[in-house]
Design a protein around this motif. Structure first.
Motif, short mmCIF file in Angstrom:
data_model
loop_
_atom_site.label_atom_id
_atom_site.label_comp_id
_atom_site.label_asym_id
_atom_site.label_seq_id
_atom_site.Cartn_x
_atom_site.Cartn_y
_atom_site.Cartn_z
N ILE A 240 -9.84 2.16 -4.96
CA ILE A 240 -8.71 1.24 -4.82
C ILE A 240 -7.79 1.68 -3.68
O ILE A 240 -7.31 0.86 -2.89
CB ILE A 240 -7.94 1.14 -6.15
CG1 ILE A 240 -8.80 0.40 -7.19
CG2 ILE A 240 -6.60 0.43 -5.96
CD1 ILE A 240 -8.20 0.39 -8.59
N ALA A 241 -7.57 2.99 -3.58
CA ALA A 241 -6.71 3.51 -2.51
C ALA A 241 -7.33 3.20 -1.14
O ALA A 241 -6.62 2.82 -0.20
CB ALA A 241 -6.52 5.02 -2.67
N ASN A 244 -6.82 -0.52 -0.49
CA ASN A 244 -5.41 -0.84 -0.19
C ASN A 244 -5.00 -0.38 1.20
O ASN A 244 -4.18 -1.02 1.86
CB ASN A 244 -4.49 -0.22 -1.25
CG ASN A 244 -4.49 -1.00 -2.55
OD1 ASN A 244 -4.71 -2.20 -2.55
ND2 ASN A 244 -4.23 -0.31 -3.66
N SER A 245 -5.56 0.73 1.65
CA SER A 245 -5.20 1.27 2.97
C SER A 245 -5.91 0.53 4.10
O SER A 245 -5.53 0.69 5.27
CB SER A 245 -5.55 2.76 3.04
OG SER A 245 -6.96 2.95 3.08
N PRO A 266 -6.20 -3.37 -11.96
CA PRO A 266 -5.81 -3.89 -10.63
C PRO A 266 -6.96 -4.50 -9.85
O PRO A 266 -6.73 -5.34 -8.97
CB PRO A 266 -5.24 -2.66 -9.91
CG PRO A 266 -5.71 -1.47 -10.68
CD PRO A 266 -5.84 -1.94 -12.09
N MET A 270 -7.52 -8.13 -6.68
CA MET A 270 -7.74 -7.77 -5.28
C MET A 270 -8.67 -8.79 -4.62
O MET A 270 -9.85 -8.91 -4.98
CB MET A 270 -8.32 -6.35 -5.18
CG MET A 270 -7.42 -5.30 -5.82
SD MET A 270 -8.02 -3.60 -5.65
CE MET A 270 -7.60 -3.29 -3.92
N GLN A 272 -10.06 -8.85 -1.80
CA GLN A 272 -11.16 -8.30 -1.01
C GLN A 272 -12.26 -7.69 -1.90
O GLN A 272 -13.17 -7.02 -1.41
CB GLN A 272 -10.64 -7.25 -0.02
CG GLN A 272 -10.17 -5.93 -0.61
CD GLN A 272 -8.72 -5.94 -1.02
OE1 GLN A 272 -8.29 -6.81 -1.77
NE2 GLN A 272 -7.96 -4.96 -0.55
#
Length: 318
Positions: A240-241, A244-245, A266, A270, A272
């Motif tokens: 997830i990180a 998100n980045s 989460p 998302m 994507q």
């Protein structure tokens, strides 16, 4: 005394006849994995499938059990240590999933390159829009972790799109349709040039948590991650990180650390991410293919005392 085969999965009459023809000196009885008949199983030499609560019965010291044909490719949920201790032969259903799972993998890849996942959302909101970022698979590089039946079939189809194919396996041995095969220890190096990273790995002590922040940070900026192997091979928070980045442009996921995926997770929100509910291997031809494996193994078992296909190596856990 008649020898016994007990199958804990549904079989058609034709599938039953195939097994009976391959093992004429055995009785074949159908059971229910959700409500197993322990008395029936206590006399089985061969079990097809597995069920909760049968371990103590079928693995007792005087049990006639000699061989278990798993109904799945993964065997991590079976009591491997106990089976090994009793010297029970274990075969899995590896190869059954190659065609349907490859179709899911290519579906993810095509959806991402052609932005079909966003097109579906736009259609639902009656929005006529394209951001002009559509691409294609031709010339892209795919790194496939796991060069078994699924990985090999995926590489074969990827070649039809003129993609570069890199495999990652424990041994690093060359495999057909892969331009190059590296060892698992070279995974971090391999993902640096990948446009798509495909995880087809089984769950073992070595693969648990293999895809983590270190691997994702080594990926090419904007790569896509696809996991159809086992959810626990991936650190979800690290994934997830990376999403998100923007380190990863997207992820196609069929398996998760927790299943079913909690409604408040989460990943659901998302855009994507494309998800399927651990159904990539589901096909109406599943039982036919397992029976084909079993019949081939049954013939070898009668001839040599050991199945010839998909024999699980307990030291490797697959």
């Amino acid at each position: 005394m008649t020898k016994s085969i007990v199958c804990l999965q549904h079989l058609s009459s034709g599938q039953q006849e195939m097994i009976r023809a391959a093992a004429p000196d055995y009785t074949l009885t159908l059971g229910d994995s959700r409500n197993p008949d322990l008395e029936l199983l206590s006399g089985a030499e061969i079990i097809i499938g597995w069920g909760k609560g049968i371990r103590d019965t079928v693995l007792r010291q005087d049990s006639p059990l000699r061989w278990v044909q798993a109904w799945s490719a993964g065997v991590e949920k079976l009591p491997l240590e106990a089976l090994k201790e009793r010297e029970i032969l274990l075969t899995n259903a590896s190869g059954v999933h190659a065609e349907p799972i490859t179709a899911v993998i290519l579906s993810f890849m095509l959806m991402f390159t052609r932005n079909m996942h966003t097109a579906i959302r736009n259609q639902q909101s009656r929005r006529w829009h394209s951001d002009g970022q559509e691409s294609e698979l031709t010339g892209k590089t795919v790194v496939i972790a796991g060069t078994g039946a699924i990985g090999s079939e995926t590489a074969r189809i990827a070649k039809a799109f003129r993609m570069k194919t890199i495999g990652v396996s424990r041994s690093g041995r060359p495999v057909e349709n892969f331009d190059q095969v590296l060892t698992t220890g070279e995974l971090k190096h391999s993902v640096r040039e990948a446009d798509f990273v495909i995880n087809t790995l089984p769950l073992t002590d070595e693969t648990r948590g293999l895809f983590d922040a270190e691997i994702f940070s080594a990926c090419k900026q904007g790569a896509y991650y696809i996991n159809i192997g086992r959810g626990v091979t991936t650190h979800t928070d690290d994934l997830i990180a990376a999403l998100n980045s923007g380190q990863l442009a997207g992820a196609g996921l069929d398996v998760f650390e927790t299943e079913p995926l909690p409604e408040d997770h989460p990943l659901w929100g998302m855009e994507q991410v494309i998800m399927t509910p651990h159904c990539a291997g589901v096909t109406d031809r599943y039982a036919d293919r397992v029976v084909d494996i079993f019949v081939e193994n049954m013939k070898a078992y009668l001839e040599s005392g050991k199945p010839s296909r998909n024999l699980v190596d307990y030291s490797r856990q697959y």
